[in-house]
Design an enzyme around this catalytic site. Structure first.
Site, PDB file in Angstrom:
ATOM      1  N   TYR A  32       0.821  -1.207   0.000  1.00  0.00           N
ATOM      2  CA  TYR A  32       0.000   0.000   0.000  1.00  0.00           C
ATOM      3  C   TYR A  32       0.852   1.253   0.000  1.00  0.00           C
ATOM      4  CZ  TYR A  32       0.863   0.820   5.020  1.00  0.00           C
ATOM      5  OH  TYR A  32       1.451   1.094   6.234  1.00  0.00           O
ATOM      6  N   ARG A  51       7.941   4.128  -5.026  1.00  0.00           N
ATOM      7  CA  ARG A  51       8.035   3.174  -3.911  1.00  0.00           C
ATOM      8  C   ARG A  51       7.020   2.046  -4.094  1.00  0.00           C
ATOM      9  NH1 ARG A  51       7.551   5.440   2.150  1.00  0.00           N
ATOM     10  NH2 ARG A  51       5.365   5.644   1.549  1.00  0.00           N
ATOM     11  N   ARG A  99      -9.171 -20.595  -4.575  1.00  0.00           N
ATOM     12  CA  ARG A  99      -9.280 -21.187  -3.241  1.00  0.00           C
ATOM     13  C   ARG A  99      -8.100 -20.710  -2.395  1.00  0.00           C
ATOM     14  NH1 ARG A  99      -5.760 -25.775  -3.445  1.00  0.00           N
ATOM     15  NH2 ARG A  99      -4.943 -25.847  -5.560  1.00  0.00           N
ATOM     16  N   HIS A 102      -1.407 -21.160  -0.128  1.00  0.00           N
ATOM     17  CA  HIS A 102      -0.268 -20.258   0.074  1.00  0.00           C
ATOM     18  C   HIS A 102       0.440 -19.935  -1.245  1.00  0.00           C
ATOM     19  CE1 HIS A 102      -1.016 -21.243   4.205  1.00  0.00           C
ATOM     20  NE2 HIS A 102      -0.022 -20.475   4.629  1.00  0.00           N
ATOM     21  N   LYS A 147       6.434  -1.872   2.012  1.00  0.00           N
ATOM     22  CA  LYS A 147       5.244  -1.309   2.673  1.00  0.00           C
ATOM     23  C   LYS A 147       4.094  -2.301   2.518  1.00  0.00           C
ATOM     24  CE  LYS A 147       3.175   3.261   3.292  1.00  0.00           C
ATOM     25  NZ  LYS A 147       3.331   3.328   4.741  1.00  0.00           N
ATOM     26  N   GLU A 179      12.671   2.417  13.995  1.00  0.00           N
ATOM     27  CA  GLU A 179      11.618   3.311  13.508  1.00  0.00           C
ATOM     28  C   GLU A 179      10.405   3.162  14.423  1.00  0.00           C
ATOM     29  OE1 GLU A 179       9.927   2.384   9.637  1.00  0.00           O
ATOM     30  OE2 GLU A 179       9.920   0.242  10.022  1.00  0.00           O
ATOM     31  N   LEU A 203      11.142   1.264   6.906  1.00  0.00           N
ATOM     32  CA  LEU A 203      10.536   1.777   5.679  1.00  0.00           C
ATOM     33  C   LEU A 203      11.266   3.067   5.273  1.00  0.00           C
ATOM     34  CD1 LEU A 203       7.959   1.172   3.879  1.00  0.00           C
ATOM     35  CD2 LEU A 203       7.089   3.251   4.930  1.00  0.00           C
TER      36      LEU A 203
HETATM   37  N1  PDD Z   1       2.948   4.780   7.515  1.00  0.00           N
HETATM   38  N2  PDD Z   1       7.670   3.497   8.904  1.00  0.00           N
HETATM   39  C1  PDD Z   1       6.511   2.821   8.969  1.00  0.00           C
HETATM   40  C2  PDD Z   1       6.497   1.470   9.582  1.00  0.00           C
HETATM   41  C3  PDD Z   1       5.332   3.410   8.462  1.00  0.00           C
HETATM   42  O1  PDD Z   1       4.172   2.719   8.509  1.00  0.00           O
HETATM   43  C4  PDD Z   1       5.379   4.727   7.920  1.00  0.00           C
HETATM   44  C5  PDD Z   1       4.162   5.417   7.371  1.00  0.00           C
HETATM   45  C6  PDD Z   1       6.620   5.392   7.880  1.00  0.00           C
HETATM   46  C7  PDD Z   1       6.754   6.777   7.284  1.00  0.00           C
HETATM   47  O2  PDD Z   1       6.695   6.755   5.869  1.00  0.00           O
HETATM   48  P1  PDD Z   1       6.164   8.010   5.037  1.00  0.00           P
HETATM   49  O3  PDD Z   1       6.941   9.202   5.480  1.00  0.00           O
HETATM   50  O4  PDD Z   1       6.472   7.662   3.621  1.00  0.00           O
HETATM   51  O5  PDD Z   1       4.712   8.149   5.342  1.00  0.00           O
HETATM   52  C8  PDD Z   1       7.734   4.739   8.366  1.00  0.00           C
HETATM   53  C9  PDD Z   1       1.731   5.252   6.904  1.00  0.00           C
HETATM   54  C10 PDD Z   1       1.498   6.721   7.012  1.00  0.00           C
HETATM   55  C11 PDD Z   1       0.559   4.398   7.379  1.00  0.00           C
HETATM   56  O6  PDD Z   1       0.776   3.193   7.516  1.00  0.00           O
HETATM   57  O7  PDD Z   1      -0.540   4.912   7.555  1.00  0.00           O
END
Ligand code: PDD
Length: 288
Positions: A32, A51, A99, A102, A147, A179, A203
Site C-alpha cells: 500500500y 516506492r 481457493r 499459500h 510497505k 523506527e 521503511l
Molecule cells: N505509515 N515506517 C513505517 C512502519 C510506516 O508505517 C510509515 C508510514 C513510515 C513513514 O513513511 P512516510 O513518510 O512515507 O509516510 C515509516 C503510513 C502513514 C501508514 O501506515 O498509515
C-alpha cells in the site's frame, strides 16, 4: 460519504467490498501507499508511486496500472474531497484466487483499491505540548522496507503504546532503535540530527527524505547512523515522521522526559521549515 476506486469502478467507500477469497483479506498479500495531498495537490507523488512500484516488484506482483492511470484515479479522489488536505490510500493485493492456497495463483488479476481521508487538522497547541512514546522489541520480519499491508506487529506495538497513554511505539532491534510503529525516527544529540540509515529493517519514508533534504538545504548537521538504545534514551530530542503525522516531537520516552521534556529548538526549526516547504508546494505549480 466519500468515493472509492475498486478495480475500475467507483462507489461510495462504505459500499465498496471485496470477495473473501481476496488474498489481501486471507493472507495480507499486498502492498500500500499513503500520500498526503495539500490544497488538492499530491505531495511527492512521483516518489510514492516509485516506492509502490518497487514494493510490488519485491512481492512479485506486476504493476497493474500505469503512472498516468494512477494519476487519473488520484485526481478523481481529490476532486471528490475538494481542496481539503487529505491522505490518499492506495492498495494492491495479489487478487482473488479460486481457493485458499499459500502458493501464488496463476492468471489472477491484482485487486486495485484507492480511497481518501481528510488529514488530521494541524493542532499547534497539542504539538507544543509534545507526544509520548514507548520502546518495544521489534518482532517484525526482515523486510520492513516493503510497505506491506501485513501490519499485525505494527498494530500490536501501536496499541501497546496507546494502552500506556503514549502515542507511538519505537521498535528496538539488536539493541538499536529503528523506527516507529507507523513512522520514521530522528534524534537530536549534541546538535546533530540522526536517523537510522536505510536498510531492510525500516521503511524508507518519503517524509524522512524530505526532512533530510530540508536539513541539507539549511546546513543543519545530520547523519544517517544507527541509534543504540542508550543514545535514544539520552537524546536531547526525539522526533517521529510520517505522511500523516508530519514531524511529531516526542517529549517523553517510557515515562521519562526527553531532554527538557518539551519540544526542542531543533524540532521547532524543522517544523517551521516543513511548514514553509508545504506552503511553497501548495502555491507552486509543480505537482511533485
Ligand atoms: N505509515 N515506517 C513505517 C512502519 C510506516 O508505517 C510509515 C508510514 C513510515 C513513514 O513513511 P512516510 O513518510 O512515507 O509516510 C515509516 C503510513 C502513514 C501508514 O501506515 O498509515
Amino acid at each position: 460519504m466519500s468515493i472509492a476506486y475498486l478495480n475500475g469502478a467507483w462507489q461510495p467507500v462504505e459500499e465498496t467490498s471485496i470477495p473473501v477469497l481476496d488474498r489481501g483479506f486471507l493472507f495480507g498479500d499486498g502492498v500500500y501507499e499513503v500520500i498526503p495531498a495539500y490544497s488538492g495537490k499530491p505531495f511527492r507523488l512521483k516518489e510514492h508511486l516509485q516506492r509502490l512500484d518497487r514494493n510490488l516488484a519485491a512481492i512479485r506482483i506486476d504493476m497493474p496500472l500505469t503512472q498516468e492511470e494512477w494519476k487519473t484515479i488520484i485526481e478523481r479522489l481529490i476532486e471528490d474531497q475538494g481542496p481539503l488536505d487529505q491522505a490518499l490510500y492506495l492498495q494492491v493485493t495479489r487478487g482473488v484466487a479460486p481457493r485458499r492456497d499459500h502458493a501464488f495463483p496463476a492468471g489472477v488479476k491484482p485487486t486495485v483499491f484507492a480511497m481518501t481521508n481528510p488529514l488530521p487538522e494541524p493542532d499547534p497547541d497539542r504539538d507544543r505540548q509534545g507526544y509520548a512514546a514507548i520502546t518495544v522489541s521489534d518482532e517484525r520480519w526482515n523486510n520492513c522496507h516493503i510497505k506491506a499491508i501485513t501490519l499485525l506487529a505494527n498494530l500490536l506495538a501501536r496499541q501497546e503504546a496507546i494502552d500506556t497513554g503514549a502515542q507511538e511505539a519505537i521498535f528496538i532491534r539488536d539493541g538499536k532503535a529503528v523506527e516507529g510503529a507507523a513512522s520514521n525516527l530522528f534524534i537530536v544529540s549534541d546538535r546533530l540530527l540522526i536517523t537510522p540509515p536505510r536498510s531492510r529493517q525500516l521503511l524508507p519514508g518519503i517524509t524522512r527524505d524530505f526532512v533530510l533534504e530540508l536539513a541539507a538545504d539549511q546546513g543543519i548537521p545530520f547523519a544517517e547512523a544507527e541509534i543504540p538504545v542508550g543514545e535514544l534514551e539520552k537524546a536531547d530530542e526525539i522526533w517521529v515522521t510520517s505522511s500523516i503525522k508530519e514531524i511529531l516531537p516526542i517529549v517523553s520516552l517510557n515515562g521519562k522526559p526527553v531532554g527538557s521534556g518539551k519540544p526542542g529548538t531543533g524540532w521547532l526549526q524543522m517544523h517551521e521549515l516543513f511548514e514553509l516547504g508545504k506552503e511553497r508546494f501548495r502555491h507552486g505549480d509543480d505537482h511533485e
